[in-house]
Design an enzyme around this catalytic site. Structure first.
Site, PDB file in Angstrom:
ATOM      1  N   TYR A 179       0.839  -1.195   0.000  1.00  0.00           N
ATOM      2  CA  TYR A 179       0.000   0.000   0.000  1.00  0.00           C
ATOM      3  C   TYR A 179       0.882   1.255   0.000  1.00  0.00           C
ATOM      4  O   TYR A 179       2.087   1.161  -0.203  1.00  0.00           O
ATOM      5  CB  TYR A 179      -0.988  -0.044   1.167  1.00  0.00           C
ATOM      6  CG  TYR A 179      -1.987  -1.173   1.029  1.00  0.00           C
ATOM      7  CD1 TYR A 179      -2.847  -1.230  -0.066  1.00  0.00           C
ATOM      8  CD2 TYR A 179      -2.062  -2.210   1.960  1.00  0.00           C
ATOM      9  CE1 TYR A 179      -3.752  -2.269  -0.224  1.00  0.00           C
ATOM     10  CE2 TYR A 179      -2.961  -3.255   1.806  1.00  0.00           C
ATOM     11  CZ  TYR A 179      -3.801  -3.282   0.711  1.00  0.00           C
ATOM     12  OH  TYR A 179      -4.686  -4.322   0.537  1.00  0.00           O
ATOM     13  N   ASN A 234      -0.056  -7.526  -3.662  1.00  0.00           N
ATOM     14  CA  ASN A 234      -0.408  -6.262  -4.294  1.00  0.00           C
ATOM     15  C   ASN A 234       0.690  -5.761  -5.234  1.00  0.00           C
ATOM     16  O   ASN A 234       0.980  -4.560  -5.305  1.00  0.00           O
ATOM     17  CB  ASN A 234      -0.748  -5.195  -3.245  1.00  0.00           C
ATOM     18  CG  ASN A 234      -2.073  -5.477  -2.563  1.00  0.00           C
ATOM     19  OD1 ASN A 234      -3.033  -5.881  -3.206  1.00  0.00           O
ATOM     20  ND2 ASN A 234      -2.127  -5.277  -1.253  1.00  0.00           N
TER      21      ASN A 234
END
Length: 362
Positions: A179, A234
């Site tokens: 993130y 991710n």
């Protein structure tokens, strides 16, 4: 020797045992990205954990990356979270909130005005996010301008203040799992040429800026951070030198004397040996001059591993994620060596009480 079931202190937070409920995204926020009465019940059911770290909550509207995740920036969100913290405290529990900005792990449909999400880079992440249309490819991001970064830091500070106003015992800043903060840390993602890119010193700058601001706002004894040195989730490619990067990050954080550092060992929710990394070296750097700071480990721990790592002194706290979903009384099951109830993976994200608050206790 300490036991997994012994009380401890996590900065300024006294906890009844060393078992932590890890943050778990469940996509059940109500209107205005607020927790609901179901959320209150869900966390209250799990208040026997020494410490609960809530699901990640975005620090600003632009920080959202998935449908129906809660925020911690508006008066309405503060009021709704206050019901959660009151319920957990009424059952003798302790609870901190995870502060989140997803960066490029988002979609234009989730962004205010339908604009591109922001990141350290303008390169798109290969992956999917959860929207009204189901799981869709992430959108191409826009690289944040240097002059926008103080605003990001200010949003973390504001969210931390909102968390304390909502009755939380503290906060955990999400610096992990690919993130926003991780997008600045790793040279596999960060391709900037300003003072937030290039060298390790520059790439750790946003992390240090954020943590310093949060500590200034709510105090060091109520502030922790989560890091994941080698997880590939991710689309977070391995840094060219993860050991040097995270060693330096922790060295720079050490003077802040944080309440805890929450480290994911290996791949989040996957293999613990996904890439070589010396976590003990990181713990030594964190503990240097600050023995009181708690070292929290996470990823794939079973009962014996958790008991052993605390008894050996190699960790102060052990975080369990998915077992807490289907075992609200996980602490009792661990203590009495009882089997874990199975989880229904189809009910993880979104929905109502089913697969959320209807798992039975022993």
């Amino acid at each position: 020797m300490s036991s997994l079931f012994d009380p401890a202190r996590v900065g300024d937070i006294p906890v009844a045992n060393r078992i932590v409920m890890a943050p778990l995204t469940r996509n059940r926020a109500g209107a205005g990205y607020t927790p609901t009465d179901l959320t209150v019940e869900y966390y209250a059911q799990r208040a026997s954990a020494g410490l609960i770290v809530t699901e990640a909550a975005q620090i600003m509207p632009e920080g959202q990356g998935y449908l129906d995740t809660p925020g911690i920036y508006s008066p309405e969100q503060v009021a709704a979270w206050k019901k959660v913290t009151d319920a957990v405290h009424a059952r003798g529990g302790r609870i901190v909130i995870q502060l989140w900005h997803v960066g490029r792990i988002s979609h234009v449909s989730l962004q205010p005005g339908g604009v591109p999400p922001v990141s350290s880079t303008d390169r798109v992440a290969v992956g999917k996010v959860f929207t009204k249309e189901g799981f869709v490819e992430t959108s191409k991001p826009r690289a944040l301008r240097t002059d926008e970064l103080p605003g990001i830091v200010a949003a973390y500070r504001h969210a931390a203040r909102c968390a304390i106003d909502a009755g939380f015992d503290g906060v955990e800043v999400h610096g992990a799992n690919g993130y926003l903060i991780d997008q600045f840390l790793r040279d596999s993602i960060n391709d900037r040429t300003d003072e937030y890119g290039g060298s390790i010193e520059n790439r750790t700058r946003l992390l240090v800026d954020v943590m310093t601001a949060v500590v200034e706002e709510i105090g060091t004894g109520r502030t922790g951070v989560r890091l994941s040195p080698v997880t590939p989730v991710n689309d977070a490619g391995q840094d060219s030198n993860p050991q040097a990067l995270f060693n330096r990050a922790v060295e720079r954080l050490a003077p802040l004397k944080l309440a805890f550092l929450h480290v994911i060992e290996g791949q989040t929710g996957g293999a613990r040996d996904v890439a070589p990394f010396d976590y003990e070296a990181l713990r030594t750097l964190y503990k240097a001059g600050h023995e009181a700071g708690a070292w929290m480990v996470n990823n794939g721990y079973n009962r014996q591993m958790a008991m052993d790592v605390v008894a050996s002194g190699a960790a102060d706290l052990v975080a369990f994620g998915r077992p807490f979903i289907s075992n609200p009384d996980l602490v009792r099951r661990l203590k009495e060596d009882k089997p874990f109830a199975p989880m229904n993976p189809k009910l993880l994200y979104g929905g109502g009480a089913a697969g959320y608050t209807d798992y039975p206790t022993l």
